[in-house]
Design a protein around this motif. Structure first.
Motif, short mmCIF file in Angstrom:
data_model
loop_
_atom_site.label_atom_id
_atom_site.label_comp_id
_atom_site.label_asym_id
_atom_site.label_seq_id
_atom_site.Cartn_x
_atom_site.Cartn_y
_atom_site.Cartn_z
N MET A 224 -13.86 -12.19 -0.43
CA MET A 224 -13.09 -10.96 -0.26
C MET A 224 -11.90 -10.86 -1.20
N VAL A 225 -11.22 -11.98 -1.41
CA VAL A 225 -9.96 -11.93 -2.17
C VAL A 225 -10.17 -11.36 -3.57
N PRO A 226 -11.10 -11.91 -4.37
CA PRO A 226 -11.29 -11.33 -5.71
C PRO A 226 -12.04 -9.99 -5.69
N GLU A 227 -12.74 -9.71 -4.60
CA GLU A 227 -13.52 -8.47 -4.53
C GLU A 227 -12.71 -7.26 -4.09
N GLY A 228 -11.41 -7.47 -3.79
CA GLY A 228 -10.57 -6.31 -3.48
C GLY A 228 -9.62 -6.47 -2.31
N ALA A 229 -9.73 -7.55 -1.54
CA ALA A 229 -8.84 -7.71 -0.38
C ALA A 229 -7.38 -7.82 -0.79
N LEU A 230 -7.12 -8.59 -1.84
CA LEU A 230 -5.74 -8.73 -2.30
C LEU A 230 -5.21 -7.40 -2.83
N ALA A 231 -6.05 -6.67 -3.53
CA ALA A 231 -5.65 -5.36 -4.05
C ALA A 231 -5.36 -4.39 -2.90
N GLU A 232 -6.14 -4.46 -1.83
CA GLU A 232 -5.90 -3.59 -0.68
C GLU A 232 -4.55 -3.91 -0.04
N CYS A 233 -4.22 -5.19 0.06
CA CYS A 233 -2.93 -5.57 0.63
C CYS A 233 -1.78 -5.10 -0.27
N ARG A 234 -1.98 -5.21 -1.56
CA ARG A 234 -0.95 -4.75 -2.50
C ARG A 234 -0.74 -3.24 -2.36
N ALA A 235 -1.82 -2.49 -2.22
CA ALA A 235 -1.73 -1.03 -2.05
C ALA A 235 -1.08 -0.68 -0.72
N PHE A 236 -1.39 -1.44 0.34
CA PHE A 236 -0.80 -1.20 1.65
C PHE A 236 0.71 -1.31 1.58
N LEU A 237 1.20 -2.38 0.91
CA LEU A 237 2.64 -2.58 0.78
C LEU A 237 3.27 -1.54 -0.13
N ALA A 238 2.59 -1.19 -1.21
CA ALA A 238 3.12 -0.21 -2.15
C ALA A 238 3.28 1.16 -1.51
N ALA A 239 2.44 1.46 -0.54
CA ALA A 239 2.52 2.75 0.15
C ALA A 239 3.65 2.80 1.16
N GLY A 240 4.28 1.64 1.40
CA GLY A 240 5.39 1.59 2.35
C GLY A 240 4.95 1.68 3.80
N THR A 241 3.71 1.34 4.08
CA THR A 241 3.20 1.40 5.45
C THR A 241 3.90 0.33 6.28
N PRO A 242 4.48 0.69 7.42
CA PRO A 242 5.19 -0.31 8.25
C PRO A 242 4.27 -1.44 8.69
N ARG A 243 4.80 -2.64 8.66
CA ARG A 243 3.97 -3.80 9.00
C ARG A 243 3.84 -4.02 10.50
N ASP A 244 4.51 -3.20 11.32
CA ASP A 244 4.36 -3.36 12.77
C ASP A 244 3.29 -2.43 13.34
#
Length: 317
Positions: A224-244
């Motif tokens: 998952m990590v090289p196939e896009g999971a890390l990129a999805e996490c990066r996009a989640f944080l970049a969007a400012g989505t609250p972590r709670d």
């Protein structure tokens, strides 16, 4: 309201597939849907979110081209989706599938979704936002034990039967108690009839050998990590989505967030995510044993899984 009478009329007996993560549920669901002109319906609390195609192991574009899929990736990451909202979506979808003569194949690892589907769901009022914020502050401050003590004193029935190691379940029970003034167990005593009673379905639990499933968990996460999971996490944080938010609870997200924050290296994040996923799958198995003892239990690799679910055809109209 129950729709099981519709499935007697249309002759399409629903299939329910439960099992821990990485147990082969999705592939079996697709095989059944291919054979029986069915539609695969999501019953996983994280696969509903639009931000996690890779990290939640949502069906791929090729999977969706192979057979119809529904309720995957339909909810915005900022939405606090609930089991009640999922049930409403499923109810509407079942009516449409019945009208088309398609067989529902409902698959997922979220035990609460499947239990609510087959046992009914208490109609609890919306939680007061201030209570929810207070509960989250307590969880974040490590005060889970205090919430458990309050539940033990004021809602001993819920306390006695809940998964007390699961902060989400503790938080929910505490919020209901404080927000409504009534124990969760009291609300559950007034649960309406289920949408799909267990007797109206072919219901199975996939139960792989634990070492086999543990190896599958690690192999899948490393893919998952090289196939896009890390990129999805990066996009989640970049969007400012609250972590709670509930969407932030995807398996492995916390560890990959820590890596992106610079707190740990990637290999450590992967190893910790694998451990967390294995711990989660242990809780899944405990839930299934406690709530799905009357389902048919099958061991992948030793059972003819497709043959275990009888073919189903529409009745003549």
């Amino acid at each position: 309201m129950s729709y099981n009478e519709d499935y007697v009329i249309y002759g399409r007996r629903p299939v329910l597939i439960a099992g821990p993560t990485a147990s082969g549920k999705s592939e079996l669901a697709m095989r059944i849907a291919e054979r029986d002109d069915g539609c695969v319906i999501n019953a996983d609390a994280l696969q509903v979110y639009d931000c996690w195609r890779v990290l939640s192991a949502r069906p791929s574009e090729a999977d969706c081209a192979r057979v119809p899929h529904a309720l995957y990736g339909t909810v915005d990451a900022r939405t606090r989706h609930s089991v009640g909202a999922w049930l409403r979506d499923v109810a509407a979808l079942l009516e449409r599938l019945a009208a088309r003569g398609q067989r529902p194949v409902i698959v997922g690892g979220t035990g609460l979704y499947l239990s609510a589907l087959t046992e009914g769901l208490a109609e609890i009022p919306e939680i007061d936002p201030e209570v929810r914020a207070d509960s989250q502050r307590r969880i974040d401050s490590g005060l889970l034990s205090g919430m458990l003590s309050e539940l033990a004193a004021r809602d001993h029935r819920t306390y006695g039967r809940m998964d007390r190691a699961n902060p989400v379940r503790v938080q929910r029970a505490w919020e209901v108690l404080v927000s409504t003034g009534r124990p969760l167990s009291s609300w559950q005593d007034e649960t309406p009839p289920p949408l799909l009673p267990r007797a109206a379905c072919d219901a199975i639990v996939l139960s792989p050998e634990i070492p086999v499933q543990h190896r599958a968990v690690e192999a899948r996460f490393r893919r998952m990590v090289p196939e896009g999971a890390l990129a999805e996490c990066r996009a989640f944080l970049a969007a400012g989505t609250p972590r709670d938010l509930p969407s932030a609870r995807a398996l492995g997200a916390e560890q990959l967030f820590a890596h992106l924050d610079g707190a740990i290296d990637l290999e450590t994040a992967i190893l910790e995510a694998v451990i967390a996923t294995r711990q989660f799958s242990k809780r899944q198995r405990s839930w299934f044993r406690g709530r799905m003892a009357d389902w048919r239990w099958l061991s992948p690799g030793t059972d003819d899984l497709l043959a275990a679910v009888p073919p189903d055809r529409p009745l003549a109209q």
